[in-house]
Design a protein around this motif. Structure first.
Motif, short mmCIF file in Angstrom:
data_model
loop_
_atom_site.label_atom_id
_atom_site.label_comp_id
_atom_site.label_asym_id
_atom_site.label_seq_id
_atom_site.Cartn_x
_atom_site.Cartn_y
_atom_site.Cartn_z
N ASP A 34 1.91 13.57 3.52
CA ASP A 34 3.10 12.73 3.58
C ASP A 34 3.77 12.95 4.93
O ASP A 34 3.70 14.06 5.50
CB ASP A 34 4.10 13.11 2.49
N VAL A 50 0.82 3.41 3.98
CA VAL A 50 -0.26 4.37 4.16
C VAL A 50 -1.04 4.05 5.44
O VAL A 50 -1.22 2.89 5.81
CB VAL A 50 -1.19 4.39 2.92
N PHE A 60 0.56 1.71 9.81
CA PHE A 60 0.67 1.87 8.37
C PHE A 60 0.71 0.50 7.70
O PHE A 60 1.23 -0.46 8.27
CB PHE A 60 1.96 2.63 8.02
N ALA A 64 1.45 -0.05 0.54
CA ALA A 64 0.56 0.36 -0.55
C ALA A 64 1.18 0.01 -1.89
O ALA A 64 0.66 0.39 -2.92
CB ALA A 64 0.29 1.86 -0.46
N GLU A 107 5.83 2.49 -0.60
CA GLU A 107 4.87 3.41 0.02
C GLU A 107 4.10 2.65 1.09
O GLU A 107 3.68 1.52 0.89
CB GLU A 107 3.92 3.95 -1.03
N HIS A 135 0.78 9.21 4.15
CA HIS A 135 1.64 8.35 3.35
C HIS A 135 3.10 8.52 3.73
O HIS A 135 3.54 9.62 4.05
CB HIS A 135 1.46 8.68 1.86
N PHE A 154 7.10 7.20 2.39
CA PHE A 154 7.89 6.58 1.33
C PHE A 154 9.22 6.16 1.94
O PHE A 154 10.00 7.00 2.39
CB PHE A 154 8.07 7.56 0.17
N GLN A 168 -4.77 5.01 6.87
CA GLN A 168 -6.08 5.57 6.54
C GLN A 168 -6.76 6.08 7.81
O GLN A 168 -6.61 5.49 8.88
CB GLN A 168 -6.97 4.50 5.90
N PHE A 181 5.37 3.05 -5.66
CA PHE A 181 4.74 4.31 -6.05
C PHE A 181 5.50 4.88 -7.24
O PHE A 181 6.70 5.07 -7.17
CB PHE A 181 4.78 5.29 -4.87
N SER A 201 -5.82 10.24 4.54
CA SER A 201 -4.73 9.27 4.63
C SER A 201 -3.38 9.98 4.78
O SER A 201 -3.21 11.12 4.35
CB SER A 201 -4.71 8.37 3.39
N LYS A 225 -4.71 14.10 1.35
CA LYS A 225 -3.73 13.21 1.97
C LYS A 225 -2.48 14.01 2.33
O LYS A 225 -2.26 15.11 1.83
CB LYS A 225 -3.40 12.04 1.06
#
Length: 84
Positions: A6, A79, A62, A65, A77, A43, A45, A81, A68, A41, A4
């Motif tokens: 960020d 995400v 997005f 999620a 968060e 991610h 924040f 996919q 976190f 994925s 994954k």
């Protein structure tokens, strides 16, 4: 384990409100998935109170999620996919 990444984005005031951030996010994610086949994925924040950022990430595909544990308090968060 799952591969994954960020992602972070910051738009300067003269460029906000025109959809450029959403387009930049979509293109960056498209390029990342194309470049790294094992990437599953991406991610983000985001500060909880940053409604504009949360909306931009949502428009880019997005989904929330949840909180976190490793991120600062007040952040959520989101995400994206890889599509099968």
């Amino acid at each position: 384990g799952e591969v994954k990444a960020d992602i972070t984005i910051y738009m300067l005031q003269p460029h906000t409100g025109r959809g450029l951030g959403v387009r930049a996010l979509m293109e960056a994610c498209r390029c990342a998935f194309a470049e790294w086949p094992l990437l599953r994925s991406i991610h983000a924040f985001i500060r909880q109170e940053n409604d504009k950022s949360r909306k931009a990430f949502s428009k880019a595909g997005f989904v929330p999620a949840g909180p976190f544990p490793d991120c600062q308090p007040g952040h959520c968060e989101m995400v994206l996919q890889r599509k099968p």
